[in-house]
Design a protein around this motif. Structure first.
Motif, PDB file in Angstrom:
ATOM      1  N   VAL A  37       0.820  -1.214   0.000  1.00 59.35           N
ATOM      2  CA  VAL A  37       0.000   0.000   0.000  1.00 59.35           C
ATOM      3  C   VAL A  37       0.857   1.268   0.000  1.00 59.35           C
ATOM      4  O   VAL A  37       0.481   2.267  -0.612  1.00 59.35           O
ATOM      5  CB  VAL A  37      -1.043  -0.026   1.148  1.00 59.35           C
ATOM      6  CG1 VAL A  37      -0.423   0.260   2.502  1.00 59.35           C
ATOM      7  CG2 VAL A  37      -2.183   0.917   0.871  1.00 59.35           C
ATOM      8  N   ARG A  38       2.010   1.200   0.667  1.00 54.84           N
ATOM      9  CA  ARG A  38       2.954   2.312   0.611  1.00 54.84           C
ATOM     10  C   ARG A  38       4.336   1.746   0.312  1.00 54.84           C
ATOM     11  O   ARG A  38       4.549   0.537   0.375  1.00 54.84           O
ATOM     12  CB  ARG A  38       2.975   3.069   1.952  1.00 54.84           C
ATOM     13  CG  ARG A  38       1.675   3.758   2.300  1.00 54.84           C
ATOM     14  CD  ARG A  38       1.730   4.416   3.670  1.00 54.84           C
ATOM     15  NE  ARG A  38       1.961   3.466   4.727  1.00 54.84           N
ATOM     16  CZ  ARG A  38       1.023   2.725   5.292  1.00 54.84           C
ATOM     17  NH1 ARG A  38      -0.227   2.854   4.914  1.00 54.84           N
ATOM     18  NH2 ARG A  38       1.306   1.852   6.233  1.00 54.84           N
ATOM     19  N   TYR A 150      -4.206   7.775  -5.517  1.00 52.32           N
ATOM     20  CA  TYR A 150      -2.898   7.393  -4.958  1.00 52.32           C
ATOM     21  C   TYR A 150      -2.789   5.901  -4.677  1.00 52.32           C
ATOM     22  O   TYR A 150      -1.742   5.420  -4.277  1.00 52.32           O
ATOM     23  CB  TYR A 150      -2.679   8.141  -3.622  1.00 52.32           C
ATOM     24  CG  TYR A 150      -3.842   7.962  -2.676  1.00 52.32           C
ATOM     25  CD1 TYR A 150      -3.989   6.800  -1.927  1.00 52.32           C
ATOM     26  CD2 TYR A 150      -4.843   8.927  -2.573  1.00 52.32           C
ATOM     27  CE1 TYR A 150      -5.081   6.600  -1.101  1.00 52.32           C
ATOM     28  CE2 TYR A 150      -5.943   8.740  -1.756  1.00 52.32           C
ATOM     29  CZ  TYR A 150      -6.057   7.567  -1.032  1.00 52.32           C
ATOM     30  OH  TYR A 150      -7.150   7.363  -0.237  1.00 52.32           O
ATOM     31  N   CYS A 151      -3.894   5.168  -4.858  1.00 55.23           N
ATOM     32  CA  CYS A 151      -3.987   3.865  -4.191  1.00 55.23           C
ATOM     33  C   CYS A 151      -3.797   2.666  -5.112  1.00 55.23           C
ATOM     34  O   CYS A 151      -4.361   2.588  -6.202  1.00 55.23           O
ATOM     35  CB  CYS A 151      -5.333   3.763  -3.497  1.00 55.23           C
ATOM     36  SG  CYS A 151      -5.475   2.271  -2.514  1.00 55.23           S
ATOM     37  N   PRO A 252     -10.995   7.070   7.535  1.00 51.24           N
ATOM     38  CA  PRO A 252      -9.875   7.822   6.942  1.00 51.24           C
ATOM     39  C   PRO A 252     -10.349   9.075   6.216  1.00 51.24           C
ATOM     40  O   PRO A 252     -11.331   9.027   5.490  1.00 51.24           O
ATOM     41  CB  PRO A 252      -9.271   6.827   5.942  1.00 51.24           C
ATOM     42  CG  PRO A 252      -9.653   5.488   6.449  1.00 51.24           C
ATOM     43  CD  PRO A 252     -11.023   5.680   7.058  1.00 51.24           C
ATOM     44  N   GLN A 254      -7.759  11.322   4.846  1.00 56.93           N
ATOM     45  CA  GLN A 254      -6.644  11.422   3.889  1.00 56.93           C
ATOM     46  C   GLN A 254      -6.094  12.826   3.694  1.00 56.93           C
ATOM     47  O   GLN A 254      -4.892  13.003   3.590  1.00 56.93           O
ATOM     48  CB  GLN A 254      -6.987  10.813   2.510  1.00 56.93           C
ATOM     49  CG  GLN A 254      -7.600   9.422   2.536  1.00 56.93           C
ATOM     50  CD  GLN A 254      -6.689   8.329   3.110  1.00 56.93           C
ATOM     51  OE1 GLN A 254      -5.602   8.615   3.579  1.00 56.93           O
ATOM     52  NE2 GLN A 254      -7.148   7.102   3.107  1.00 56.93           N
ATOM     53  N   ASP A 292      -6.983   7.899   8.972  1.00 52.89           N
ATOM     54  CA  ASP A 292      -5.716   7.879   8.229  1.00 52.89           C
ATOM     55  C   ASP A 292      -5.579   9.199   7.487  1.00 52.89           C
ATOM     56  O   ASP A 292      -6.578   9.735   6.989  1.00 52.89           O
ATOM     57  CB  ASP A 292      -5.710   6.783   7.141  1.00 52.89           C
ATOM     58  CG  ASP A 292      -5.683   5.377   7.694  1.00 52.89           C
ATOM     59  OD1 ASP A 292      -5.444   5.202   8.902  1.00 52.89           O
ATOM     60  OD2 ASP A 292      -5.894   4.445   6.896  1.00 52.89           O
ATOM     61  N   MET A 294      -2.575  11.466   4.861  1.00 48.12           N
ATOM     62  CA  MET A 294      -1.216  11.516   4.308  1.00 48.12           C
ATOM     63  C   MET A 294      -0.816  12.946   4.008  1.00 48.12           C
ATOM     64  O   MET A 294      -1.663  13.814   3.783  1.00 48.12           O
ATOM     65  CB  MET A 294      -1.080  10.602   3.094  1.00 48.12           C
ATOM     66  CG  MET A 294      -1.922  10.938   1.939  1.00 48.12           C
ATOM     67  SD  MET A 294      -1.753   9.695   0.637  1.00 48.12           S
ATOM     68  CE  MET A 294      -3.151   8.677   0.956  1.00 48.12           C
ATOM     69  N   PHE A 323       0.901   9.264   7.237  1.00 52.54           N
ATOM     70  CA  PHE A 323       1.908   8.734   6.318  1.00 52.54           C
ATOM     71  C   PHE A 323       2.390   9.813   5.371  1.00 52.54           C
ATOM     72  O   PHE A 323       1.650  10.749   5.053  1.00 52.54           O
ATOM     73  CB  PHE A 323       1.303   7.613   5.455  1.00 52.54           C
ATOM     74  CG  PHE A 323       0.533   6.594   6.254  1.00 52.54           C
ATOM     75  CD1 PHE A 323       1.196   5.669   7.033  1.00 52.54           C
ATOM     76  CD2 PHE A 323      -0.861   6.577   6.240  1.00 52.54           C
ATOM     77  CE1 PHE A 323       0.501   4.731   7.781  1.00 52.54           C
ATOM     78  CE2 PHE A 323      -1.574   5.646   6.986  1.00 52.54           C
ATOM     79  CZ  PHE A 323      -0.887   4.716   7.754  1.00 52.54           C
ATOM     80  N   LYS A 324       3.622   9.597   4.873  1.00 48.40           N
ATOM     81  CA  LYS A 324       4.101  10.430   3.772  1.00 48.40           C
ATOM     82  C   LYS A 324       3.608   9.789   2.494  1.00 48.40           C
ATOM     83  O   LYS A 324       3.739   8.566   2.323  1.00 48.40           O
ATOM     84  CB  LYS A 324       5.636  10.453   3.752  1.00 48.40           C
ATOM     85  CG  LYS A 324       6.224  11.293   4.840  1.00 48.40           C
ATOM     86  CD  LYS A 324       7.706  11.517   4.602  1.00 48.40           C
ATOM     87  CE  LYS A 324       8.530  10.459   5.295  1.00 48.40           C
ATOM     88  NZ  LYS A 324       9.966  10.684   5.199  1.00 48.40           N
ATOM     89  N   TYR A 325       3.055  10.587   1.598  1.00 44.66           N
ATOM     90  CA  TYR A 325       2.623  10.048   0.308  1.00 44.66           C
ATOM     91  C   TYR A 325       3.820   9.394  -0.391  1.00 44.66           C
ATOM     92  O   TYR A 325       4.927   9.921  -0.375  1.00 44.66           O
ATOM     93  CB  TYR A 325       2.063  11.176  -0.576  1.00 44.66           C
ATOM     94  CG  TYR A 325       1.949  10.749  -2.022  1.00 44.66           C
ATOM     95  CD1 TYR A 325       0.855  10.023  -2.470  1.00 44.66           C
ATOM     96  CD2 TYR A 325       2.991  11.018  -2.929  1.00 44.66           C
ATOM     97  CE1 TYR A 325       0.788   9.582  -3.785  1.00 44.66           C
ATOM     98  CE2 TYR A 325       2.921  10.584  -4.241  1.00 44.66           C
ATOM     99  CZ  TYR A 325       1.811   9.864  -4.657  1.00 44.66           C
ATOM    100  OH  TYR A 325       1.755   9.418  -5.958  1.00 44.66           O
ATOM    101  N   ARG A 328       2.881   5.018  -6.114  1.00 46.52           N
ATOM    102  CA  ARG A 328       2.635   3.591  -6.328  1.00 46.52           C
ATOM    103  C   ARG A 328       2.476   3.360  -7.839  1.00 46.52           C
ATOM    104  O   ARG A 328       1.734   4.095  -8.506  1.00 46.52           O
ATOM    105  CB  ARG A 328       1.369   3.129  -5.604  1.00 46.52           C
ATOM    106  CG  ARG A 328       1.352   3.348  -4.105  1.00 46.52           C
ATOM    107  CD  ARG A 328       2.233   2.380  -3.330  1.00 46.52           C
ATOM    108  NE  ARG A 328       3.647   2.566  -3.514  1.00 46.52           N
ATOM    109  CZ  ARG A 328       4.559   1.608  -3.344  1.00 46.52           C
ATOM    110  NH1 ARG A 328       4.198   0.401  -3.018  1.00 46.52           N
ATOM    111  NH2 ARG A 328       5.838   1.858  -3.510  1.00 46.52           N
TER     112      ARG A 328
HETATM  113  N1  5AD Z   1       1.137   6.848  -0.162  1.00 50.35           N
HETATM  114  C1  5AD Z   1       1.029   7.056   1.183  1.00 50.35           C
HETATM  115  N2  5AD Z   1       0.019   6.566   1.904  1.00 50.35           N
HETATM  116  C2  5AD Z   1      -0.903   5.818   1.272  1.00 50.35           C
HETATM  117  N3  5AD Z   1      -1.982   5.175   1.730  1.00 50.35           N
HETATM  118  C3  5AD Z   1      -2.578   4.543   0.706  1.00 50.35           C
HETATM  119  N4  5AD Z   1      -1.893   4.746  -0.434  1.00 50.35           N
HETATM  120  C4  5AD Z   1      -0.833   5.536  -0.103  1.00 50.35           C
HETATM  121  C5  5AD Z   1       0.250   6.104  -0.841  1.00 50.35           C
HETATM  122  N5  5AD Z   1       0.376   5.920  -2.151  1.00 50.35           N
HETATM  123  C6  5AD Z   1      -2.416   5.256   3.123  1.00 50.35           C
HETATM  124  C7  5AD Z   1      -3.843   5.812   3.236  1.00 50.35           C
HETATM  125  C8  5AD Z   1      -4.633   4.575   3.571  1.00 50.35           C
HETATM  126  C9  5AD Z   1      -3.645   3.769   4.377  1.00 50.35           C
HETATM  127  C10 5AD Z   1      -3.958   2.327   4.495  1.00 50.35           C
HETATM  128  O1  5AD Z   1      -2.426   3.942   3.686  1.00 50.35           O
HETATM  129  O2  5AD Z   1      -3.880   6.737   4.291  1.00 50.35           O
HETATM  130  O3  5AD Z   1      -5.817   4.862   4.278  1.00 50.35           O
END
Ligand code: 5AD
Ligand code: SF4
Length: 429
Positions: A37-38, A150-151, A252, A254, A292, A294, A323-325, A328
């Motif tokens: 996921v990250r 982003y996912c 979440p 985001q 959650d 980012m 989280f830091k983006y 992906r």
């Molecule tokens: N970069 C950073 N964080 C991400 N998440 C999902 N995709 C990314 C990404 N590309 C985070 C989101 C999600 C959690 C499981 O991981 O916040 O809710």
């Protein structure tokens, strides 16, 4: 979700005669379940793979497999890159683990199993597997159709498919018969659960929750993860109506800026998110809310970031995973510009986390002197205390004169710390 998949693999293997070992060096079979996921979990998985490859070099008969989302994305390329691998298996295929192993053993072949059209696996009952566990998971759906920009999930877990309600209820009943008292229903997007049976039978998520909530001896029911755009009035009212449903929701958000939310393709605005929080608190004033978020999404400005901080201060989350983006592969956001510099992402994350730390700490301190009900899961990490959770999902470490493991007991909170609460059990009153 991965823990659930790992349990599913283990149950299937134990039913086939495998036994768990303590050290990887003693194993004949090692499967590494992975998350992509990250960037960070993916790096961790590959570094663990490196260590397992070292073991395989010393023990050539060992069967080594990479399972889960990293495996799904890498496919046969992983076998070329890591010739020591015997098996590459995506999350949708975990139900076929025994067939895959038979193919490896009987035909001496390497196997790549990454079909995303497989129906979600249903675990085989394995008597005694959950003994000593009081909390458990049930996956009620697989995949996701949302394609947030982003996912990676829709690419590695496939399209959204809901599992049949009767099999979910049977799974819950089995867990409860094994002693589990706290069940979390899992899905990437759990509140869009929808099952259509023969003869026009339709089950949505609130219906499923109500049915699972009726199971006797199931003290606590939870679900994760909810998407704000699918959080219906009916689902919110469940928090008032279903006795077993815990006053906790993971929702979440985001990002706190509408322009970032739009580019993330999240399908809601910050105003809508705040409205949902108010409705939840109206129905269940004691509800704990976690989320959650980012930082550093492509194009995120200082102003956007301020809007995220503002939302955090307005909501006052009980817990926040930040989280830091990270880019992906294959997602829309990967191609978006400009990227935020790594150093700037780190600065934003540190600022955000320091604000959240003081909110969490204050919330936990507010519980000092209060009495809470704790489902006792075991002894604490340090070993001198017992540990469990409140219905709001807060960890409580406490002293007790008798062994309360597996019970639901009243604890008086003495200290509210950052990551847990500390207290003492009150003898049955
Ligand atoms: N970069 C950073 N964080 C991400 N998440 C999902 N995709 C990314 C990404 N590309 C985070 C989101 C999600 C959690 C499981 O991981 O916040 O809710
Ligand atoms: Fe990913 Fe969005 Fe689906 Fe969640 S809802 S799994 S963030 S695509």
């Amino acid at each position: 979700m991965n823990e659930y998949d790992s349990d599913l693999l283990a149950q299937s293997l134990i039913n086939d005669g495998f036994l768990p070992v303590k050290e990887p060096g003693d194993a004949d079979l090692i499967l590494i379940n992975t998350c992509s996921v990250r960037a960070k979990p993916e790096q961790k998985a590959l570094s663990l793979l490196g260590r397992m490859i070292d073991i395989k070099k010393r023990k050539p008969g060992l069967i080594l497999g990479l399972v889960g989302c990293v495996a799904q994305q890498g496919g046969s390329g992983l076998i070329e890159r890591f010739p020591e691998l015997d098996l590459v298996m995506g999350p949708r295929e975990v139900g076929r683990v025994r067939d895959c192993l038979a193919e490896i053993e009987e035909r001496g072949k390497k196997v790549v199993a990454i079909n995303l059209d497989e129906s979600p696996p249903i675990p085989e009952p394995c008597r005694g597997y959950f003994t000593g566990r009081f909390t458990g998971y049930i996956s009620i759906m697989e995949g996701c159709d949302n394609f947030c920009s982003y996912c990676i999930v829709p690419f590695v877990r496939g399209r959204e498919v809901s599992k049949p309600p009767r099999s979910i209820i049977a799974e819950a009943e089995l867990l409860v018969s094994e002693g589990v008292r706290d069940i979390t229903l899992l899905g990437q997007n759990v509140n869009s659960y929808m099952w259509k049976g023969e003869g026009g039978e339709v089950w949505d998520f609130p219906m499923l929750l109500r049915e699972v909530g009726r199971i006797k001896e199931l003290w606590r029911l939870r679900f994760t993860t909810s998407h704000p755009k699918d959080l219906s009035k009916d689902l919110i009212s469940c928090f008032d109506q279903i006795e077993a449903l815990c006053p906790h929701i993971h929702l979440p958000f985001q990002a706190g800026s509408n322009s970032v939310l739009r580019r993330m393709r999240r399908g809601y605005t910050r105003e809508r998110y705040l409205e949902l929080i108010s409705s939840l608190r109206e129905v269940r004033p004691d509800i704990a809310i976690s989320s959650d978020v980012m930082v550093g999404f492509p194009g995120e400005t200082e102003y956007d970031f301020e809007m995220t901080l503002d939302l955090i201060k307005k909501v006052e989350f009980d817990a926040l995973f930040s989280f830091k983006y990270s880019d992906r592969r294959g997602t829309l956001a990967e191609k978006m510009q400009p990227k935020v510099e790594e150093k700037e992402k780190s600065r934003r994350l540190a600022t955000l986390q320091s604000i959240q730390r003081s909110i969490t700490l204050q919330k936990n301190r507010n519980l000092e002197g209060k009495k809470v009900m704790v489902l006792v899961e075991g002894v604490s990490r340090r070993g001198s205390q017992y540990t469990g959770r409140t219905d709001t999902n807060k960890i409580v470490n406490f002293t007790c004169k008798y062994n309360p493991i597996g019970g639901l007991i009243k604890v008086k909170i003495k200290d509210g710390l950052l990551n847990s609460l500390r207290g003492e059990c009150l003898m049955a009153e």
